[in-house]
Design an enzyme around this catalytic site. Sequence first.
Site, PDB file in Angstrom:
ATOM      1  N   LYS A   1       0.962  -1.212   0.065  1.00 16.39           N
ATOM      2  CA  LYS A   1      -0.039  -0.152   0.311  1.00 16.39           C
ATOM      3  C   LYS A   1       1.070   1.055  -0.069  1.00 16.39           C
ATOM      4  O   LYS A   1       1.850   1.549   1.224  1.00 16.39           O
ATOM      5  CB  LYS A   1      -0.742  -0.397   1.682  1.00 16.39           C
ATOM      6  CG  LYS A   1      -2.046   0.773   1.098  1.00 16.39           C
ATOM      7  CD  LYS A   1      -1.276   2.167   1.620  1.00 16.39           C
ATOM      8  CE  LYS A   1      -2.691   2.874   1.819  1.00 16.39           C
ATOM      9  NZ  LYS A   1      -2.421   4.371   2.673  1.00 16.39           N
TER      10      LYS A   1
ATOM     11  N   GLY B   1       5.036   2.879  11.306  1.00 13.74           N
ATOM     12  CA  GLY B   1       4.127   3.778  11.306  1.00 13.74           C
ATOM     13  C   GLY B   1       3.512   4.104  13.428  1.00 13.74           C
ATOM     14  O   GLY B   1       4.294   3.982  13.781  1.00 13.74           O
ATOM     15  N   SER B   2       2.666   5.133  13.116  1.00 19.82           N
ATOM     16  CA  SER B   2       2.500   5.010  14.272  1.00 19.82           C
ATOM     17  C   SER B   2       0.989   4.020  14.814  1.00 19.82           C
ATOM     18  O   SER B   2       1.037   3.240  14.405  1.00 19.82           O
ATOM     19  CB  SER B   2       1.229   7.026  13.807  1.00 19.82           C
ATOM     20  OG  SER B   2       0.348   6.104  13.465  1.00 19.82           O
TER      21      SER B   2
ATOM     22  N   GLY C   1      -2.127   4.401  13.391  1.00 20.89           N
ATOM     23  CA  GLY C   1      -2.531   3.418  12.284  1.00 20.89           C
ATOM     24  C   GLY C   1      -2.099   2.167  12.191  1.00 20.89           C
ATOM     25  O   GLY C   1      -2.647   1.372  11.881  1.00 20.89           O
TER      26      GLY C   1
ATOM     27  N   GLU D   1       5.549  -2.346  13.982  1.00 16.79           N
ATOM     28  CA  GLU D   1       6.155  -0.916  14.074  1.00 16.79           C
ATOM     29  C   GLU D   1       5.361  -0.084  14.337  1.00 16.79           C
ATOM     30  O   GLU D   1       4.771   0.706  14.267  1.00 16.79           O
ATOM     31  CB  GLU D   1       7.527  -1.462  14.218  1.00 16.79           C
ATOM     32  CG  GLU D   1       8.381  -0.429  14.485  1.00 16.79           C
ATOM     33  CD  GLU D   1       9.858  -0.437  13.449  1.00 16.79           C
ATOM     34  OE1 GLU D   1       9.788  -0.497  12.404  1.00 16.79           O
ATOM     35  OE2 GLU D   1       9.732   1.312  14.101  1.00 16.79           O
TER      36      GLU D   1
ATOM     37  N   CYS E   1      12.385   5.996  13.948  1.00 16.18           N
ATOM     38  CA  CYS E   1      11.726   5.169  14.642  1.00 16.18           C
ATOM     39  C   CYS E   1      12.327   4.944  15.779  1.00 16.18           C
ATOM     40  O   CYS E   1      11.861   4.548  16.742  1.00 16.18           O
ATOM     41  CB  CYS E   1      10.849   4.024  14.223  1.00 16.18           C
ATOM     42  SG  CYS E   1      11.826   3.004  13.384  1.00 16.18           S
TER      43      CYS E   1
ATOM     44  N   GLU F   1       5.964   8.527  22.948  1.00 21.44           N
ATOM     45  CA  GLU F   1       6.887   8.969  22.101  1.00 21.44           C
ATOM     46  C   GLU F   1       5.944  10.445  21.312  1.00 21.44           C
ATOM     47  O   GLU F   1       4.459  10.405  21.573  1.00 21.44           O
ATOM     48  CB  GLU F   1       6.611   8.256  20.934  1.00 21.44           C
ATOM     49  CG  GLU F   1       7.581   8.653  19.841  1.00 21.44           C
ATOM     50  CD  GLU F   1       7.892   7.289  18.595  1.00 21.44           C
ATOM     51  OE1 GLU F   1       5.867   7.074  18.004  1.00 21.44           O
ATOM     52  OE2 GLU F   1       8.354   7.638  17.722  1.00 21.44           O
TER      53      GLU F   1
END
Lengths: 506, 506
Positions: A161, A216-217, A220, A240, A277, A366
Amino acid sequence: MTTDVSRSARTGEAGEEIAASAASDVQLALTAAREVAATLAATSPAQRRDWLIAVADAAQAATEQLVAVADQETGLGEARLSAEVAGMAGQTRFYTDVAAEGSWLGATLDPQTDTAPALGRVQMPLGPVAVFGASNFPFRFGTLGNDTSSAIAAGCPVIVKAHPAHPLTARLLGEIATGALRDAGAPEGTFAQLVGFEAGTALVAAPEIEAVAFTGSQRGGMALWEIANQRQRVIPVYAEMGTVNPVVVTRGGAGARLAEIASGFVGSFTLGMGQFCTKPGLLLAPSGSDAAAVVGQALESAAPQGWMLTEQIGHSAVAGIAELVDAGAQVVAQTPAAESGWTSPATVLRVEAADLIRGEERLLEECFGPVALVVEYADDAERDAVLAALQGSLAAAVMPAGADDPEVPALVGALAGQVGRVTVGDWPTGVAFAWAQQHGGPWPATSIPSATSVGAAALDRFTRPVTFQSTPDAALPPALQAANPWGIPRRVGGRLESPSPEGGPA
Amino acid sequence: MTTDVSRSARTGEAGEEIAASAASDVQLALTAAREVAATLAATSPAQRRDWLIAVADAAQAATEQLVAVADQETGLGEARLSAEVAGMAGQTRFYTDVAAEGSWLGATLDPQTDTAPALGRVQMPLGPVAVFGASNFPFRFGTLGNDTSSAIAAGCPVIVKAHPAHPLTARLLGEIATGALRDAGAPEGTFAQLVGFEAGTALVAAPEIEAVAFTGSQRGGMALWEIANQRQRVIPVYAEMGTVNPVVVTRGGAGARLAEIASGFVGSFTLGMGQFCTKPGLLLAPSGSDAAAVVGQALESAAPQGWMLTEQIGHSAVAGIAELVDAGAQVVAQTPAAESGWTSPATVLRVEAADLIRGEERLLEECFGPVALVVEYADDAERDAVLAALQGSLAAAVMPAGADDPEVPALVGALAGQVGRVTVGDWPTGVAFAWAQQHGGPWPATSIPSATSVGAAALDRFTRPVTFQSTPDAALPPALQAANPWGIPRRVGGRLESPSPEGGPA
């Protein structure tokens, strides 16, 4: 349907629009991946190596064009992006070496005994994998890179994607991969890329998909994880997500080289404008070291400049700083943001150990971007209490006086329980691709903490063991056949056997 | 709070009541497990071997008493239960051998290079594990057995939730384990057992618990999985749930030895009154073979006798037969159930391939107990369509004419995509404990199909990799230290190194 728009990180200016994939295109990609899965699973790792090396070579040959497009969309700069293309190509070659070496197959043979049948166990490719890359590493964690390369090396078709933060970069990478795979003889359906939010959620829900890799977040990652958990047949989502990555300065470290550590910390948490990250988001230093002020001075002299990857990331970083202040943090130093495009000021905040220990949620999460907290600990107990209050992280660092600092062993032991990688004297930002790498950590840093998205074990995510009992040699997969045609290390009757240098069985 | 009541499977008569654990006892067990976790993780596999062998020895020494109690509660008979105690002890010793051999630690060292730091990666114990055993294997999957032994072998404290189907057996096993561990010097908190439904759900939700191992129904497994997924820090639930375990008779097999296959099928699906997770629940045979009638005759001449493990399992089996009939299956043969206690008639039903292919849900689900379906397939396409309609299973069997039956390779290949273990010519019921065993299959057979609850890899469930970067030798876990004090196989600089026979590094 959501259309991706290419935008300049440096100016915010909108460029080309990329149409979202139609539902029919999503289904075509899924069907092709499903149909090719058995063929791909039956190819040898050596054959897949040829295909992936073709992709790596083609991407490297297009470095100039790739970097130009990605720099426009991400603002990460040519030096960083050129190095990232090379890193992506190197990773890809590494995964093909890991696949060809064959240990990842875990081939295990127990010959028949008086009381037990013959058993052979091997890791088999799962089938089609959906890959959701990250905004912050357009090459190493994007359309290509760790997830796509390790999944194909493991024998799984991939549907990517495309990331909306760099749609033209994604499209170009997709074209390069598709062409290189076709020219190298990989079957149709080995790789595809789709565009748009709807295509992404459709992928995760689709019965054709067997696993999801996401970087990503937390928002998400959790959204995809929840879709996968509501499927009739639940599949693994390797997500992650957010991570604080604490750094602990020992008393010796603070005494011997606090200014050096502060400068290194600033370099690490502002690298790529803090959009790693593995960014260290929290520095723990002994009380009386005045570490926050020292780090603040280091930030002011570094005065990092750069852009945020997207408008939303810029806004979130700015909002995050305000939220941290609302939660009790104090701004110690802040350097001006760039004047155009997506920006955030680099910021050091000071926070009280007590606020962390009592679980003030925003302080423990974070803040993605060039933002870091500094906290002082009065003694070992307070330091350990702060560490215990933190969520799981991808990485943690110990900053000692030197290798023989007596505080190191206990700290390394404590941090190992909370993160996927502990570094001593090194900043956590760099993630080497190597046999021994681990890039994954306890929840919520990753959704499946036993997995890694970088390093040799990255392939393992896309396999499942199958045991063959009393099965004739001709019906066994090559990895388990008596002749060991792939020349891989195997465990036979409980003993490890390495292949001979000629490639046959030892 | 739910009280466990010991009941005779043979008569249904209620015996002793076992009080549920109080919330305070649950918390005491959790705290003790949490507090001992780091100590346990730091012990060597060889030390844990001594403890576990003490448990295995103590259980075997108490075989007579254990079998008497378990036979009263389960009705499984002395021969089977005695063998099961020995099997449990053998498994336990096997896991300690696997742990001591050390490959499961995955110790990997990448020495420092010009461009990359020194990295060392090793599997670390997760911490406290909650074990929910099964009703059908009181010794091999109960308070002790695969989950408890592999978790402790891997360095994790275990808290067992006692199975309500055999509470006195569970209590006795718990007492034996607690005493043997204490006498062998294992620290307090290494093992505990709790009683009652509330204690079980509290365990899965408790922040002290790092992983859950469950064997039982899909309803039970999913309930625990959902609790775990709602935790603030989600943890893995290794749940082994429902599974159909299809058997495919080839055309050659049907032509050469259908009566023998039918008799073997009846023996396998009625073993222990069908209360095996590896029970073959569906036989696919070529059309024209009249396989349902042949299997029905085999059932009538076998006339299996026995009891169901619990009242609920007996009721569910009887209700399941009625549901299968409602869904379109026809009873071909049925033998009378025992006249007292928990019972179900052994039953063969015939079902149409078309009903399976169109996804008639009840026909595609497990019916736990001595119940099996027979379906005839007209051709390869129909056979493959039936197989494709099935959910993932733990195991599948191919019944060919002989080892050179030409249909075997393609069938083995197709079934390998749907199950965790494929057998050729063997019935799937027996699960040997061995290096190459896999006992786990695609969802919903198990919740984490990459894991196994039997075999050497059972330990892997309770570990998580951690990488140590630029870490001084003294701060590394023993498995990564330069001297290789545990004498385990390691990968160094990408190459596998076996320890020398003396136990030191090669």
